[in-house]
Design an enzyme around this catalytic site. Structure first.
Site, PDB file in Angstrom:
ATOM      1  CB  SER A  53      -0.920   0.001   1.220  1.00  0.00           C
ATOM      2  OG  SER A  53      -0.154  -0.034   2.428  1.00  0.00           O
ATOM      3  N   GLY A  54       2.008   1.221  -0.668  1.00  0.00           N
ATOM      4  CA  GLY A  54       2.822   2.424  -0.819  1.00  0.00           C
ATOM      5  C   GLY A  54       2.502   3.127  -2.125  1.00  0.00           C
ATOM      6  N   GLY A  82      13.472  13.128  -0.039  1.00  0.00           N
ATOM      7  CA  GLY A  82      13.978  13.987  -1.103  1.00  0.00           C
ATOM      8  C   GLY A  82      12.956  14.450  -2.113  1.00  0.00           C
ATOM      9  N   GLY A  83      12.453  13.531  -2.949  1.00  0.00           N
ATOM     10  CA  GLY A  83      11.491  13.952  -3.948  1.00  0.00           C
ATOM     11  C   GLY A  83      11.378  12.966  -5.093  1.00  0.00           C
ATOM     12  CD  GLU A  89      17.345  14.244  -3.912  1.00  0.00           C
ATOM     13  OE1 GLU A  89      16.696  14.528  -2.893  1.00  0.00           O
ATOM     14  OE2 GLU A  89      17.165  13.210  -4.573  1.00  0.00           O
ATOM     15  CG  HIS A 116      20.355   7.440   2.411  1.00  0.00           C
ATOM     16  ND1 HIS A 116      21.020   8.508   2.971  1.00  0.00           N
ATOM     17  CD2 HIS A 116      19.449   7.964   1.557  1.00  0.00           C
ATOM     18  CE1 HIS A 116      20.527   9.632   2.476  1.00  0.00           C
ATOM     19  NE2 HIS A 116      19.577   9.336   1.615  1.00  0.00           N
ATOM     20  NE  ARG A 167      20.539   8.410  -2.394  1.00  0.00           N
ATOM     21  CZ  ARG A 167      19.235   8.253  -2.251  1.00  0.00           C
ATOM     22  NH1 ARG A 167      18.697   7.047  -2.294  1.00  0.00           N
ATOM     23  NH2 ARG A 167      18.455   9.298  -2.055  1.00  0.00           N
ATOM     24  CG  HIS A 216      17.959   4.198   1.465  1.00  0.00           C
ATOM     25  ND1 HIS A 216      16.981   4.701   2.321  1.00  0.00           N
ATOM     26  CD2 HIS A 216      17.814   4.875   0.299  1.00  0.00           C
ATOM     27  CE1 HIS A 216      16.295   5.644   1.693  1.00  0.00           C
ATOM     28  NE2 HIS A 216      16.763   5.753   0.456  1.00  0.00           N
ATOM     29  NE  ARG A 251      16.679   4.222  -4.911  1.00  0.00           N
ATOM     30  CZ  ARG A 251      16.491   5.398  -4.312  1.00  0.00           C
ATOM     31  NH1 ARG A 251      16.116   6.444  -5.013  1.00  0.00           N
ATOM     32  NH2 ARG A 251      16.686   5.529  -3.017  1.00  0.00           N
ATOM     33  CB  SER A 299      13.029   4.942  -5.424  1.00  0.00           C
ATOM     34  OG  SER A 299      12.985   6.083  -4.597  1.00  0.00           O
ATOM     35  CG  LEU A 300       8.972   8.081  -3.979  1.00  0.00           C
ATOM     36  CD1 LEU A 300       8.747   9.443  -3.328  1.00  0.00           C
ATOM     37  CD2 LEU A 300       8.004   7.071  -3.405  1.00  0.00           C
TER      38      LEU A 300
END
Length: 536
Positions: A16-17, A51-52, A121, A240, A286, A347, A382, A387-388
């Protein structure tokens, strides 16, 4: 034998993300959807993303730049077609999210026009990060929850664990649904469904130190593997670089956006060090930053390094990073005046269940979206804020494919009831907890930021011993949340170690002291389940 409670829907979404809820919203006008949430609807990795989301909205930026940056960060292992597909869909998917009221930050330009505030970023050549202050994930989650709760065709099952996928015994690649664990009533139930989509997130809970919430136990990856799906690139676990180092701040991330706005990584005495490791300095990807911090901590015998943004004005810091400012202030750290103590933590899982551009897996009618999936987008590392984006892009493409293949036929093949007649309640729940902690500790020690052949071999042997214990438990005791998660974490740990042992080089997030160099023409590490195997 007691009959098993059975539910029915067209599409079962496990998770449910951002991935699961976006997928549900894209499908709900066309069919009946059940969304399974292991905890409360709001709990999951999406909520904690700060972050975004990367998307090209600036006229000086381009999709080609986004693609190039992603390929570079992925260290030669990205699938270029997957990268192009994701970057090209980004703006339309963000506009879809905005249509539900997503409150991305805005600013007024020199002409007095409102536009989205874009930040930058690590790994990005341009400002392309849409964000909602420093709590973008929480805003995404809230926006999607409000939307799904209003749709009559979306049925929310909270506090349910998925146990295993159900396949037709006569047609082994034909999916019937899933066995699920009702945590409230402590019973196994069946959800019969024409399609199942795994949106369960990653598996960073396999490590002792992680930025992820407790629900990130690799459930979807383990379920798909047991059902017969291939997995890929499980050796690439992103650590991370900057989690807050404080005994009362478990799992709290310090967003990469601070470095995007000028924060510097420093030694305890205030000396910056990232320029010694990469020409991009504090804005290196990263994997490079995490290894640099790990190296400096070990070299100096220090418990942490420090991230300093105090040279910026107090107004700027509080405005752009209110969540981080408040959290640190509550722990006695004033980030407008002091550097922030930070350490790396597990992460993100760059590998996962192999899928195509429609999120289809090796099993007919089974899909995987988000961190649970391997699309080829991330390669060996990544890039921040992809990711989002991946969650929403593939939620849309999977929904579009499913819409074109719905036939509304009820699958009448009988599903075997869950048999608990030969099992009993465990009076040794503490053993499961001990095994769990043992697994997470040796994975951190042996399969962490820096690896060796000997460490990987030790991890392999420890996993084999624990696996036998858990299989014995699973056969004799009733289902519990801890038992299900331990079983899945062991499966995922084994897959990580197998992939790590197969890669005879150091690349991206996988760094092996015995193979420090890179090979030519690298390929994804692909594992295929053996027939009739549960844990191999």
């Amino acid at each position: 034998m007691q009959s098993t409670i059975e539910h029915q829907c067209d599409v079962l979404i496990v998770g449910s993300g951002a991935a699961g809820l976006s997928h549900a919203l894209k499908l709900a006008d066309h069919c009946q959807v059940i969304v399974l949430s292991k905890s409360e609807l709001s709990e999951g990795s999406t909520k904690y993303a700060q972050g975004g989301i990367a998307a090209v909205f600036d006229e000086n930026d381009s999709i080609d730049y986004h693609v190039t940056d992603t390929l570079l960060a992925g260290a030669g292992l990205c699938d270029e077609e997957a990268v192009k597909f994701t970057a090209s869909q980004a703006k339309a998917c963000m506009e879809w999210l905005i249509s539900f009221g997503m409150p991305f930050d805005q600013e007024v330009n020199s002409n007095g026009e409102a536009r989205f505030h874009l930040t930058r970023e690590g790994g990005h050549s341009h400002r392309r990060i849409l964000h909602s202050a420093d709590a973008t994930g929480a805003a995404v989650q809230l926006t999607l929850i409000e939307a799904v709760k209003q749709h009559p065709n979306i049925h929310l099952f909270q506090r349910y664990n998925a146990i295993d996928l159900i396949k037709n015994n006569t047609q082994t690649n034909h999916l019937l649904g899933a066995y699920v664990w009702n945590r409230k009533h402590e019973r196994v139930e069946v959800i019969r469904s024409q399609f199942v989509t795994l949106a369960t997130g990653g598996a960073s809970k396999v490590y002792q130190y992680t930025s992820n919430p407790d629900v990130s136990s690799g459930d979807g990856i383990a379920m798909a593997w047991r059902a017969g799906c291939r997995v890929a690139n499980m050796e690439f676990n992103q650590f991370h670089p900057t989690c807050l180092y404080h005994p009362e701040a478990r799992n709290f991330l310090i967003s990469e956006a601070l470095r995007g706005e000028g924060a510097k990584l420093c030694h305890p005495d205030g000396t910056p060090f990232m320029h010694k490791f990469d020409e991009r300095g504090d804005l290196a990807p990263r994997d490079i930053v995490a290894r640099a911090i790990d190296f400096e901590m070990k070299r100096l015998g220090a418990d942490c390094m420090y991230l300093d943004i105090s040279h910026k004005s107090s107004d700027f810091i509080v405005k752009h990073f209110p969540n981080i400012y408040r959290k640190c202030r509550s722990l006695g750290i004033d980030i407008t005046q002091q550097p922030i103590p930070v350490v790396p933590a597990a992460h993100y899982s760059c590998g996962g269940v192999m899928t195509d551009s429609n999120a289809k897996t090796d099993i007919q009618n089974l899909f995987a979206i988000g961190e649970v999936a391997y699309t080829g987008l991330h390669g060996a590392n990544r890039m921040a804020s992809n990711s989002l984006l991946e969650c929403i892009v593939y939620a849309h493409s999977a929904a579009q494919y499913i819409q074109g293949n719905l036939n509304n036929k009820v699958i009448n093949v009988p599903i075997k009831a869950w048999d608990e007649s030969q099992v009993s309640n465990s009076d040794e729940e503490v053993i499961i907890q001990h095994n769990w902690h043992e697994l997470r500790l040796f994975m951190w020690d042996y399969v962490g930021i820096v690896r060796t052949n000997k460490r990987l071999e030790r991890a392999h042997h420890r996993i084999e011993l624990l696996k036998q214990e858990v299989n014995d438990y699973y056969s004799h005791f009733k289902v519990s949340n801890n038992l299900l998660e331990l079983r899945n974490l062991l499966t995922v740990a084994e897959l990580i170690v197998k992939c790590a042992r197969k890669r005879k080089e150091s690349r991206g997030l996988h760094f092996n002291l015995d193979y420090p160099d890179q090979i030519e023409n690298p390929q994804p590490t692909i594992l295929k389940p053996k027939a009739k195997s549960q844990m191999e």
